[in-house]
Write a protein that holds these residues in place. Structure first.
Motif, PDB file in Angstrom:
ATOM      1  N   ASP A  31       0.868  -1.179   0.000  1.00  0.00           N
ATOM      2  CA  ASP A  31       0.000   0.000   0.000  1.00  0.00           C
ATOM      3  C   ASP A  31       0.905   1.230   0.000  1.00  0.00           C
ATOM      4  O   ASP A  31       1.639   1.457   0.965  1.00  0.00           O
ATOM      5  CB  ASP A  31      -0.894  -0.031   1.245  1.00  0.00           C
ATOM      6  CG  ASP A  31      -1.967   1.028   1.229  1.00  0.00           C
ATOM      7  OD1 ASP A  31      -2.176   1.651   0.180  1.00  0.00           O
ATOM      8  OD2 ASP A  31      -2.588   1.220   2.286  1.00  0.00           O
ATOM      9  N   GLU A  32       0.867   2.010  -1.089  1.00  0.00           N
ATOM     10  CA  GLU A  32       1.767   3.144  -1.248  1.00  0.00           C
ATOM     11  C   GLU A  32       0.993   4.443  -1.407  1.00  0.00           C
ATOM     12  O   GLU A  32      -0.100   4.453  -1.940  1.00  0.00           O
ATOM     13  CB  GLU A  32       2.639   2.974  -2.499  1.00  0.00           C
ATOM     14  CG  GLU A  32       3.504   1.748  -2.497  1.00  0.00           C
ATOM     15  CD  GLU A  32       4.248   1.581  -3.797  1.00  0.00           C
ATOM     16  OE1 GLU A  32       5.472   1.751  -3.775  1.00  0.00           O
ATOM     17  OE2 GLU A  32       3.600   1.289  -4.807  1.00  0.00           O
ATOM     18  N   GLY A  33       1.608   5.543  -0.967  1.00  0.00           N
ATOM     19  CA  GLY A  33       1.098   6.875  -1.249  1.00  0.00           C
ATOM     20  C   GLY A  33       0.340   7.512  -0.117  1.00  0.00           C
ATOM     21  O   GLY A  33      -0.103   6.861   0.818  1.00  0.00           O
ATOM     22  N   ILE A  34       0.222   8.846  -0.231  1.00  0.00           N
ATOM     23  CA  ILE A  34      -0.557   9.618   0.739  1.00  0.00           C
ATOM     24  C   ILE A  34      -1.681  10.362   0.026  1.00  0.00           C
ATOM     25  O   ILE A  34      -2.825  10.317   0.456  1.00  0.00           O
ATOM     26  CB  ILE A  34       0.334  10.581   1.548  1.00  0.00           C
ATOM     27  CG1 ILE A  34      -0.484  11.244   2.644  1.00  0.00           C
ATOM     28  CG2 ILE A  34       1.017  11.591   0.684  1.00  0.00           C
ATOM     29  CD1 ILE A  34       0.326  11.996   3.660  1.00  0.00           C
ATOM     30  N   LEU A  35      -1.385  11.042  -1.068  1.00  0.00           N
ATOM     31  CA  LEU A  35      -2.429  11.729  -1.826  1.00  0.00           C
ATOM     32  C   LEU A  35      -3.038  10.802  -2.868  1.00  0.00           C
ATOM     33  O   LEU A  35      -4.247  10.756  -3.038  1.00  0.00           O
ATOM     34  CB  LEU A  35      -1.851  12.976  -2.508  1.00  0.00           C
ATOM     35  CG  LEU A  35      -1.342  14.061  -1.546  1.00  0.00           C
ATOM     36  CD1 LEU A  35      -0.731  15.211  -2.323  1.00  0.00           C
ATOM     37  CD2 LEU A  35      -2.459  14.542  -0.655  1.00  0.00           C
ATOM     38  N   LYS A  36      -2.191  10.084  -3.571  1.00  0.00           N
ATOM     39  CA  LYS A  36      -2.660   9.088  -4.523  1.00  0.00           C
ATOM     40  C   LYS A  36      -2.281   7.724  -3.973  1.00  0.00           C
ATOM     41  O   LYS A  36      -1.121   7.356  -3.924  1.00  0.00           O
ATOM     42  CB  LYS A  36      -2.006   9.289  -5.885  1.00  0.00           C
ATOM     43  CG  LYS A  36      -2.421   8.262  -6.900  1.00  0.00           C
ATOM     44  CD  LYS A  36      -1.659   8.429  -8.193  1.00  0.00           C
ATOM     45  CE  LYS A  36      -2.016   7.278  -9.115  1.00  0.00           C
ATOM     46  NZ  LYS A  36      -1.159   7.278 -10.287  1.00  0.00           N
ATOM     47  N   LYS A  37      -3.260   6.976  -3.518  1.00  0.00           N
ATOM     48  CA  LYS A  37      -3.025   5.667  -2.908  1.00  0.00           C
ATOM     49  C   LYS A  37      -3.007   4.599  -4.003  1.00  0.00           C
ATOM     50  O   LYS A  37      -3.876   4.567  -4.858  1.00  0.00           O
ATOM     51  CB  LYS A  37      -4.113   5.322  -1.904  1.00  0.00           C
ATOM     52  CG  LYS A  37      -4.253   6.301  -0.748  1.00  0.00           C
ATOM     53  CD  LYS A  37      -3.167   6.137   0.248  1.00  0.00           C
ATOM     54  CE  LYS A  37      -3.508   5.013   1.173  1.00  0.00           C
ATOM     55  NZ  LYS A  37      -2.502   4.773   2.187  1.00  0.00           N
ATOM     56  N   VAL A  38      -2.017   3.730  -3.941  1.00  0.00           N
ATOM     57  CA  VAL A  38      -1.917   2.594  -4.852  1.00  0.00           C
ATOM     58  C   VAL A  38      -1.755   1.342  -3.999  1.00  0.00           C
ATOM     59  O   VAL A  38      -0.851   1.266  -3.176  1.00  0.00           O
ATOM     60  CB  VAL A  38      -0.710   2.743  -5.807  1.00  0.00           C
ATOM     61  CG1 VAL A  38      -0.564   1.513  -6.676  1.00  0.00           C
ATOM     62  CG2 VAL A  38      -0.833   3.992  -6.648  1.00  0.00           C
TER      63      VAL A  38
END
Length: 124
Positions: A31-38
């Motif tokens: 699970d990556e990202g803060i504004l755009k989660k991937v």
């Protein structure tokens, strides 16, 4: 059994990143990202091989990078970068992936390209 880890900054091994790893008996999730989660998942039965990489700085701060070579089309080389308990997680993934393959009755085949084009000697 379940492992939850965060990608860490190599310097001092502090968890200042927004990448989370979750390893369960059936699935590996990144699970990556803060504004755009991937969010990317890989089934455990698709893991073919696991490698543990430890640079000098990673060893100093008690971290490691686990590389999972998979049959997954979106992530053929799944990396769990700068995590704690890397050796334990690597060993767990090896055992869990083998159990998942046995449970699903699947096997890994290595394509070495022998059937594509090979020359047979002419008997003329």
């Amino acid at each position: 059994m379940e492992y939850k880890e965060r990608k860490r900054v190599l310097f001092f091994g502090l968890p200042w990143t927004f990448t989370k790893y979750m390893v369960t008996e059936d699935l590996i999730t990144i699970d990556e990202g803060i504004l755009k989660k991937v969010e990317n998942d890989c089934y455990m039965y698709k893991v073919q091989d696991v490698t543990l990489n430890n640079s000098l700085l990673e060893r100093i701060f008690g971290l490691g990078t686990v590389v999972c070579h998979t049959g997954d089309t979106t992530h053929p080389k799944l990396e769990l970068v700068h995590i704690k308990n890397a050796r334990e997680i690597k060993d767990y993934i090896l055992v869990a992936s083998e159990q998942a393959r046995m449970k699903r009755r699947t096997m890994n085949m290595l394509d070495i390209g022998a059937g594509d084009d090979f020359d047979l000697p002419d008997d003329r």
